[in-house]
Design a protein around this motif. Structure first.
Motif, PDB file in Angstrom:
ATOM      1  N   ARG A 100      47.774  36.819  29.758  1.00  0.00           N
ATOM      2  CA  ARG A 100      47.357  35.926  29.092  1.00  0.00           C
ATOM      3  C   ARG A 100      48.169  34.893  30.677  1.00  0.00           C
ATOM      4  N   LEU A 101      47.392  34.057  31.054  1.00  0.00           N
ATOM      5  CA  LEU A 101      47.673  33.136  31.875  1.00  0.00           C
ATOM      6  C   LEU A 101      47.712  31.533  31.563  1.00  0.00           C
ATOM      7  N   GLY A 102      49.069  31.720  31.027  1.00  0.00           N
ATOM      8  CA  GLY A 102      49.200  30.106  30.647  1.00  0.00           C
ATOM      9  C   GLY A 102      48.882  30.346  28.710  1.00  0.00           C
ATOM     10  N   ASP A 103      47.544  29.712  27.740  1.00  0.00           N
ATOM     11  CA  ASP A 103      47.240  29.790  27.174  1.00  0.00           C
ATOM     12  C   ASP A 103      45.617  30.991  26.682  1.00  0.00           C
ATOM     13  N   GLU A 104      45.751  30.999  28.023  1.00  0.00           N
ATOM     14  CA  GLU A 104      44.809  32.642  27.818  1.00  0.00           C
ATOM     15  C   GLU A 104      44.542  33.504  28.069  1.00  0.00           C
ATOM     16  N   ALA A 105      43.616  33.993  27.464  1.00  0.00           N
ATOM     17  CA  ALA A 105      43.716  35.813  28.086  1.00  0.00           C
ATOM     18  C   ALA A 105      42.260  36.193  29.071  1.00  0.00           C
ATOM     19  N   PHE A 106      43.041  37.085  29.401  1.00  0.00           N
ATOM     20  CA  PHE A 106      42.179  37.731  30.621  1.00  0.00           C
ATOM     21  C   PHE A 106      42.504  39.472  30.207  1.00  0.00           C
ATOM     22  N   LEU A 107      40.966  39.482  31.758  1.00  0.00           N
ATOM     23  CA  LEU A 107      40.846  41.395  31.922  1.00  0.00           C
ATOM     24  C   LEU A 107      41.672  40.675  33.098  1.00  0.00           C
ATOM     25  N   ALA A 108      42.660  41.728  33.869  1.00  0.00           N
ATOM     26  CA  ALA A 108      43.400  41.699  35.595  1.00  0.00           C
ATOM     27  C   ALA A 108      43.000  42.948  35.929  1.00  0.00           C
ATOM     28  N   GLU A 109      41.999  42.858  36.407  1.00  0.00           N
ATOM     29  CA  GLU A 109      41.751  44.147  37.746  1.00  0.00           C
ATOM     30  C   GLU A 109      42.224  43.443  39.560  1.00  0.00           C
ATOM     31  N   GLU A 110      42.937  44.929  40.312  1.00  0.00           N
ATOM     32  CA  GLU A 110      43.040  44.649  41.725  1.00  0.00           C
ATOM     33  C   GLU A 110      41.685  44.665  41.938  1.00  0.00           C
ATOM     34  N   VAL A 111      41.775  43.699  43.295  1.00  0.00           N
ATOM     35  CA  VAL A 111      40.350  43.574  44.542  1.00  0.00           C
ATOM     36  C   VAL A 111      40.947  44.920  45.597  1.00  0.00           C
ATOM     37  N   ILE A 112      39.884  45.727  45.185  1.00  0.00           N
ATOM     38  CA  ILE A 112      39.833  47.075  46.276  1.00  0.00           C
ATOM     39  C   ILE A 112      38.995  46.997  47.547  1.00  0.00           C
ATOM     40  N   GLU A 113      37.827  46.568  46.983  1.00  0.00           N
ATOM     41  CA  GLU A 113      36.442  46.685  47.956  1.00  0.00           C
ATOM     42  C   GLU A 113      37.024  45.431  49.396  1.00  0.00           C
ATOM     43  N   PRO A 114      37.399  45.972  50.368  1.00  0.00           N
ATOM     44  CA  PRO A 114      37.234  45.209  51.664  1.00  0.00           C
ATOM     45  C   PRO A 114      37.048  43.983  51.988  1.00  0.00           C
ATOM     46  N   GLY A 115      35.707  43.751  51.800  1.00  0.00           N
ATOM     47  CA  GLY A 115      35.025  42.574  51.821  1.00  0.00           C
ATOM     48  C   GLY A 115      35.607  42.115  51.081  1.00  0.00           C
ATOM     49  N   GLU A 116      35.669  41.783  49.645  1.00  0.00           N
ATOM     50  CA  GLU A 116      36.122  40.548  48.618  1.00  0.00           C
ATOM     51  C   GLU A 116      37.634  40.856  48.714  1.00  0.00           C
ATOM     52  N   TYR A 117      38.497  41.601  49.287  1.00  0.00           N
ATOM     53  CA  TYR A 117      40.059  41.440  49.779  1.00  0.00           C
ATOM     54  C   TYR A 117      39.863  40.492  50.560  1.00  0.00           C
ATOM     55  N   THR A 118      39.161  40.534  51.848  1.00  0.00           N
ATOM     56  CA  THR A 118      39.513  39.322  52.840  1.00  0.00           C
ATOM     57  C   THR A 118      39.084  38.306  52.339  1.00  0.00           C
ATOM     58  N   ARG A 119      37.745  37.962  51.420  1.00  0.00           N
ATOM     59  CA  ARG A 119      37.584  36.895  51.254  1.00  0.00           C
ATOM     60  C   ARG A 119      37.662  35.907  50.270  1.00  0.00           C
ATOM     61  N   LEU A 120      38.479  37.035  49.501  1.00  0.00           N
ATOM     62  CA  LEU A 120      39.788  36.111  48.468  1.00  0.00           C
ATOM     63  C   LEU A 120      41.557  35.497  49.676  1.00  0.00           C
ATOM     64  N   PHE A 121      41.540  36.606  50.312  1.00  0.00           N
ATOM     65  CA  PHE A 121      43.161  36.624  50.759  1.00  0.00           C
ATOM     66  C   PHE A 121      42.697  35.117  51.843  1.00  0.00           C
ATOM     67  N   GLY A 122      41.315  34.857  52.602  1.00  0.00           N
ATOM     68  CA  GLY A 122      41.276  34.013  53.418  1.00  0.00           C
ATOM     69  C   GLY A 122      40.844  32.273  52.730  1.00  0.00           C
ATOM     70  N   LEU A 123      40.496  32.942  51.440  1.00  0.00           N
ATOM     71  CA  LEU A 123      40.267  31.447  49.921  1.00  0.00           C
ATOM     72  C   LEU A 123      42.507  30.922  50.066  1.00  0.00           C
ATOM     73  N   ALA A 124      42.723  32.312  49.915  1.00  0.00           N
ATOM     74  CA  ALA A 124      44.333  31.833  49.565  1.00  0.00           C
ATOM     75  C   ALA A 124      45.289  31.336  50.632  1.00  0.00           C
ATOM     76  N   GLU A 125      44.834  31.731  51.779  1.00  0.00           N
ATOM     77  CA  GLU A 125      45.184  31.535  52.898  1.00  0.00           C
ATOM     78  C   GLU A 125      45.367  29.613  53.225  1.00  0.00           C
ATOM     79  N   GLY A 126      44.213  29.540  52.907  1.00  0.00           N
ATOM     80  CA  GLY A 126      43.817  27.981  53.117  1.00  0.00           C
ATOM     81  C   GLY A 126      43.886  27.789  51.741  1.00  0.00           C
ATOM     82  N   TYR A 127      44.481  27.962  50.784  1.00  0.00           N
ATOM     83  CA  TYR A 127      44.536  27.244  49.533  1.00  0.00           C
ATOM     84  C   TYR A 127      45.970  26.665  50.145  1.00  0.00           C
ATOM     85  N   TYR A 128      46.731  27.813  50.615  1.00  0.00           N
ATOM     86  CA  TYR A 128      48.244  27.766  50.674  1.00  0.00           C
ATOM     87  C   TYR A 128      48.692  28.574  51.920  1.00  0.00           C
ATOM     88  N   GLY A 129      48.835  28.157  52.875  1.00  0.00           N
ATOM     89  CA  GLY A 129      49.579  28.301  54.066  1.00  0.00           C
ATOM     90  C   GLY A 129      50.615  29.652  53.680  1.00  0.00           C
TER      91      GLY A 129
END
Length: 153
Positions: A100-129
């Motif tokens: 659960r995150l806050g009041d919502e239920a989720f299913l977690a999956e680790e991102v292991i595909e290299p291209g998707e990992y790189t894309r999401l990490f880039g978004l994270a870095e843009g979001y918070y340095g």
């Protein structure tokens, strides 16, 4: 301007100490006490309480995590402030992906595909340095930062 100043201060040695030793420990209480209206993350990086099932204990465990959205999904980074070990909630999600995150239920999956990992990490870095800093610190410790996609249940 204010957001950049807060991000810069949070990335300082003192800011990271305050975040790790004080904000991370008091944020779940603050979030509960104000019914989600106030958290330390509202001043810098949005955060919410992640409730997981303990990998060994089977008990509910809570941790305050920074997050951002990728479409309907929520992305969380197991950065542990750039520490040399994964945060405990990482092990919990690997063992028990329902969470659960806050009041919502989720299913977690680790991102292991290299291209998707790189894309999401880039978004994270843009979001918070600070994620750039954390990546450098963990690389020196021989660890890469796991990325999780939380899909709504």
């Amino acid at each position: 301007m204010a957001v950049r100043l807060l991000n810069r201060s949070a990335r300082s040695r003192f800011g990271q100490l305050v975040g790790k030793r004080f904000a991370a420990k008091t944020d779940p209480w603050l979030n509960r006490a104000t019914k989600g209206r106030v958290s330390w993350g509202m001043f810098n990086v949005p955060s919410a309480t992640l409730a997981t099932t303990g990998a060994k204990s089977g008990q509910v465990r809570e941790a305050q995590v920074a997050y951002f959205h990728d479409g309907r999904d929520v992305i969380v980074m197991a950065s542990n402030y750039g520490g040399d070990k994964h945060p405990q909630w990482y092990h919990n999600l690997v063992a028990h992906p329902e969470c659960r995150l806050g009041d919502e239920a989720f299913l977690a999956e680790e991102v292991i595909e290299p291209g998707e990992y790189t894309r999401l990490f880039g978004l994270a870095e843009g979001y918070y340095g600070g994620f750039t800093d954390y990546r450098e610190k963990t690389a020196r410790a021989g660890r890469s930062i796991p990325v999780f996609r939380l899909s709504p249940r």
